[in-house]
Each structure stands twice: as structure tokens, then as C-alpha cells.
Design a protein around this motif. Structure first.
Motif, PDB file in Angstrom:
ATOM      1  N   GLY A  53       0.853  -1.180   0.000  1.00 16.08           N
ATOM      2  CA  GLY A  53       0.000   0.000   0.000  1.00 16.08           C
ATOM      3  C   GLY A  53       0.886   1.226   0.000  1.00 16.08           C
ATOM      4  N   GLY A  54       0.705   2.085   0.957  1.00 18.20           N
ATOM      5  CA  GLY A  54       1.535   3.279   1.056  1.00 18.20           C
ATOM      6  C   GLY A  54       2.665   3.150   2.051  1.00 18.20           C
ATOM      7  N   SER A  55       2.845   1.970   2.601  1.00 16.41           N
ATOM      8  CA  SER A  55       3.863   1.772   3.630  1.00 16.41           C
ATOM      9  C   SER A  55       5.118   1.115   3.059  1.00 16.41           C
ATOM     10  CB  SER A  55       3.313   0.879   4.742  1.00 16.41           C
ATOM     11  OG  SER A  55       2.211   1.484   5.365  1.00 16.41           O
ATOM     12  N   THR A  56       6.258   1.562   3.571  1.00 17.11           N
ATOM     13  CA  THR A  56       7.536   0.985   3.165  1.00 17.11           C
ATOM     14  C   THR A  56       8.334   0.603   4.408  1.00 17.11           C
ATOM     15  OG1 THR A  56       8.579   3.173   3.094  1.00 17.11           O
ATOM     16  CG2 THR A  56       7.652   2.333   1.030  1.00 17.11           C
ATOM     17  N   ASN A  57       9.226  -0.353   4.214  1.00 13.93           N
ATOM     18  CA  ASN A  57      10.096  -0.777   5.302  1.00 13.93           C
ATOM     19  C   ASN A  57      11.451  -1.123   4.698  1.00 13.93           C
ATOM     20  OD1 ASN A  57      10.663  -1.354   7.978  1.00 13.93           O
ATOM     21  ND2 ASN A  57      10.235  -3.530   7.726  1.00 13.93           N
ATOM     22  N   TYR A  58      12.519  -0.731   5.394  1.00 17.17           N
ATOM     23  CA  TYR A  58      13.862  -0.917   4.876  1.00 17.17           C
ATOM     24  C   TYR A  58      14.765  -1.600   5.902  1.00 17.17           C
ATOM     25  CZ  TYR A  58      12.527   2.596   1.398  1.00 17.17           C
ATOM     26  OH  TYR A  58      11.891   3.286   0.386  1.00 17.17           O
ATOM     27  N   ALA A  59      15.733  -2.316   5.396  1.00 17.70           N
ATOM     28  CA  ALA A  59      16.801  -2.807   6.264  1.00 17.70           C
ATOM     29  C   ALA A  59      17.593  -1.613   6.761  1.00 17.70           C
ATOM     30  CB  ALA A  59      17.705  -3.767   5.496  1.00 17.70           C
ATOM     31  N   ASN A  60      18.086  -1.705   7.996  1.00 17.17           N
ATOM     32  CA  ASN A  60      18.837  -0.583   8.566  1.00 17.17           C
ATOM     33  C   ASN A  60      20.044  -0.217   7.703  1.00 17.17           C
ATOM     34  OD1 ASN A  60      17.153  -0.227  10.785  1.00 17.17           O
ATOM     35  ND2 ASN A  60      18.288  -1.697  12.033  1.00 17.17           N
ATOM     36  N   SER A  61      20.633  -1.222   7.072  1.00 15.65           N
ATOM     37  CA  SER A  61      21.856  -0.996   6.310  1.00 15.65           C
ATOM     38  C   SER A  61      21.633  -0.163   5.042  1.00 15.65           C
ATOM     39  CB  SER A  61      22.483  -2.338   5.935  1.00 15.65           C
ATOM     40  OG  SER A  61      21.574  -3.099   5.156  1.00 15.65           O
ATOM     41  N   VAL A  62      20.386  -0.018   4.608  1.00 22.73           N
ATOM     42  CA  VAL A  62      20.130   0.723   3.364  1.00 22.73           C
ATOM     43  C   VAL A  62      19.276   1.971   3.581  1.00 22.73           C
ATOM     44  CG1 VAL A  62      20.266  -1.447   2.076  1.00 22.73           C
ATOM     45  CG2 VAL A  62      18.024  -0.502   2.663  1.00 22.73           C
ATOM     46  N   LYS A  63      18.823   2.191   4.800  1.00 22.11           N
ATOM     47  CA  LYS A  63      17.992   3.356   5.080  1.00 22.11           C
ATOM     48  C   LYS A  63      18.722   4.642   4.715  1.00 22.11           C
ATOM     49  CE  LYS A  63      14.989   1.578   8.743  1.00 22.11           C
ATOM     50  NZ  LYS A  63      14.671   1.601  10.191  1.00 22.11           N
ATOM     51  N   GLY A  64      18.004   5.515   4.029  1.00 18.74           N
ATOM     52  CA  GLY A  64      18.586   6.787   3.619  1.00 18.74           C
ATOM     53  C   GLY A  64      19.334   6.723   2.299  1.00 18.74           C
ATOM     54  N   ARG A  65      19.598   5.514   1.807  1.00 16.81           N
ATOM     55  CA  ARG A  65      20.309   5.347   0.528  1.00 16.81           C
ATOM     56  C   ARG A  65      19.434   4.712  -0.545  1.00 16.81           C
ATOM     57  NH1 ARG A  65      24.449   1.958   0.193  1.00 16.81           N
ATOM     58  NH2 ARG A  65      23.727   0.566   1.876  1.00 16.81           N
ATOM     59  N   PHE A  66      18.575   3.787  -0.157  1.00 11.55           N
ATOM     60  CA  PHE A  66      17.715   3.073  -1.100  1.00 11.55           C
ATOM     61  C   PHE A  66      16.278   3.571  -0.949  1.00 11.55           C
ATOM     62  CE2 PHE A  66      20.257  -1.176  -1.457  1.00 11.55           C
ATOM     63  CZ  PHE A  66      21.402  -0.449  -1.745  1.00 11.55           C
ATOM     64  N   SER A  67      15.542   3.509  -2.063  1.00  8.32           N
ATOM     65  CA  SER A  67      14.142   3.904  -2.042  1.00  8.32           C
ATOM     66  C   SER A  67      13.333   2.929  -2.885  1.00  8.32           C
ATOM     67  CB  SER A  67      13.987   5.323  -2.590  1.00  8.32           C
ATOM     68  OG  SER A  67      12.632   5.697  -2.633  1.00  8.32           O
ATOM     69  N   ILE A  68      12.270   2.379  -2.299  1.00  7.88           N
ATOM     70  CA  ILE A  68      11.409   1.446  -3.017  1.00  7.88           C
ATOM     71  C   ILE A  68      10.129   2.162  -3.424  1.00  7.88           C
ATOM     72  CG2 ILE A  68      10.312   0.569  -0.900  1.00  7.88           C
ATOM     73  CD1 ILE A  68      10.268  -2.217  -2.251  1.00  7.88           C
ATOM     74  N   SER A  69       9.656   1.854  -4.621  1.00  8.34           N
ATOM     75  CA  SER A  69       8.401   2.438  -5.095  1.00  8.34           C
ATOM     76  C   SER A  69       7.684   1.409  -5.961  1.00  8.34           C
ATOM     77  CB  SER A  69       8.657   3.722  -5.888  1.00  8.34           C
ATOM     78  OG  SER A  69       9.477   3.458  -7.018  1.00  8.34           O
ATOM     79  N   ARG A  70       6.424   1.703  -6.251  1.00  7.29           N
ATOM     80  CA  ARG A  70       5.611   0.719  -6.957  1.00  7.29           C
ATOM     81  C   ARG A  70       4.663   1.426  -7.909  1.00  7.29           C
ATOM     82  NH1 ARG A  70       1.850  -3.545  -3.514  1.00  7.29           N
ATOM     83  NH2 ARG A  70       0.347  -4.001  -5.149  1.00  7.29           N
ATOM     84  N   ASP A  71       4.522   0.867  -9.089  1.00  6.23           N
ATOM     85  CA  ASP A  71       3.542   1.332 -10.067  1.00  6.23           C
ATOM     86  C   ASP A  71       2.462   0.271 -10.153  1.00  6.23           C
ATOM     87  OD1 ASP A  71       2.049   1.959 -12.350  1.00  6.23           O
ATOM     88  OD2 ASP A  71       3.775   2.808 -13.373  1.00  6.23           O
ATOM     89  N   ASN A  72       1.341   0.512  -9.494  1.00  2.09           N
ATOM     90  CA  ASN A  72       0.293  -0.501  -9.422  1.00  2.09           C
ATOM     91  C   ASN A  72      -0.315  -0.808 -10.793  1.00  2.09           C
ATOM     92  OD1 ASN A  72       0.501  -0.817  -6.624  1.00  2.09           O
ATOM     93  ND2 ASN A  72      -0.853   0.931  -6.256  1.00  2.09           N
ATOM     94  N   ALA A  73      -0.391   0.191 -11.646  1.00  2.00           N
ATOM     95  CA  ALA A  73      -0.977  -0.015 -12.969  1.00  2.00           C
ATOM     96  C   ALA A  73      -0.139  -0.973 -13.811  1.00  2.00           C
ATOM     97  CB  ALA A  73      -1.129   1.319 -13.685  1.00  2.00           C
TER      98      ALA A  73
END
Length: 118
Positions: A53-73
Motif C-alpha cells: 500500500g503506502g507503507s515501506t520498510n527498509y533494512a537498517n543498512s540501506v535506510k537513507g540510501r535506497f528507495s522502493i516504489s511501486r507502479d500498481n498499474a
């Protein structure tokens, strides 16, 4: 039949960026969440990031460097990786929890190699 196809891996110098993509195809009724895992040689597969949905969760080792996103269509998930480090070197796997018929189950991509040189 549901398939996950990844793309975007490769070789990059430390400090550089890569963007991974994973497209789900087939008889998809609903996708609950999608995410990325990675596995380095000799290590267990570990969660990198997940989006639901609108929630994301990251491993501590990548926080602030990686970004996940999704195109539902497009049933596609992306992983933007910035400020890459040699320790980010691994095979990256896409994961999705998908309802193809009456129930949800896990699906995995084939993996894409990310190599970060120092």
C-alpha cells in the motif's frame, strides 16, 4: 502462471547509483506487497525493502540510501539504490505476495547481480 522479471543490475563504482525494476505478469488477481531481498556469497538471503500500500520498510543498512516504489498499474516495483557501497554487492531478488486464483502465495524473480567496486 505468475512471473516476476527483474532488470537493472550491473557493475557500478562505490558512490554510484542503480535502479532495479521488477515486473509481475500473468493471471494476477491482486498483489498484497512487493519487495526486494539480496543474497551475498556465503550469506543468507536478507530483506532489503518492502512496500505494501503506502507503507515501506527498509533494512537498517540501506535506510537513507535506497528507495522502493511501486507502479500498481504496471504491477512493477522499483528499487532506487544511491550511494552504493561494496557491501551492497549481492544477487538481488524481487518478491511479491500475489493472489493468482483463490489464495495468496509468494513469488520470486530469477535474481539480478549487483556488483559495487571500491
Amino acid at each position: 502462471q505468475v512471473q516476476l522479471v527483474e532488470s537493472g543490475g550491473g557493475l557500478v563504482q562505490a558512490g554510484g547509483s542503480l535502479r532495479l525494476s521488477c515486473a509481475a505478469s500473468g493471471r494476477i488477481a491482486s498483489i498484497h506487497h512487493m519487495g526486494w531481498y539480496r543474497q551475498a556469497p556465503g550469506n543468507q538471503r536478507e530483506l532489503v525493502a518492502v512496500i505494501s500500500g503506502g507503507s515501506t520498510n527498509y533494512a537498517n543498512s540501506v535506510k537513507g540510501r535506497f528507495s522502493i516504489s511501486r507502479d500498481n498499474a504496471k504491477n512493477t516495483v522499483y528499487l532506487q539504490m544511491n550511494s552504493l557501497k561494496p557491501e551492497d554487492t549481492a544477487v538481488y531478488y524481487c518478491n511479491a505476495f500475489i493472489a493468482a486464483a483463490l489464495s495468496y502465495q509468494d513469488y520470486w524473480g530469477q535474481g539480478t547481480q549487483v556488483t559495487v567496486s571500491s
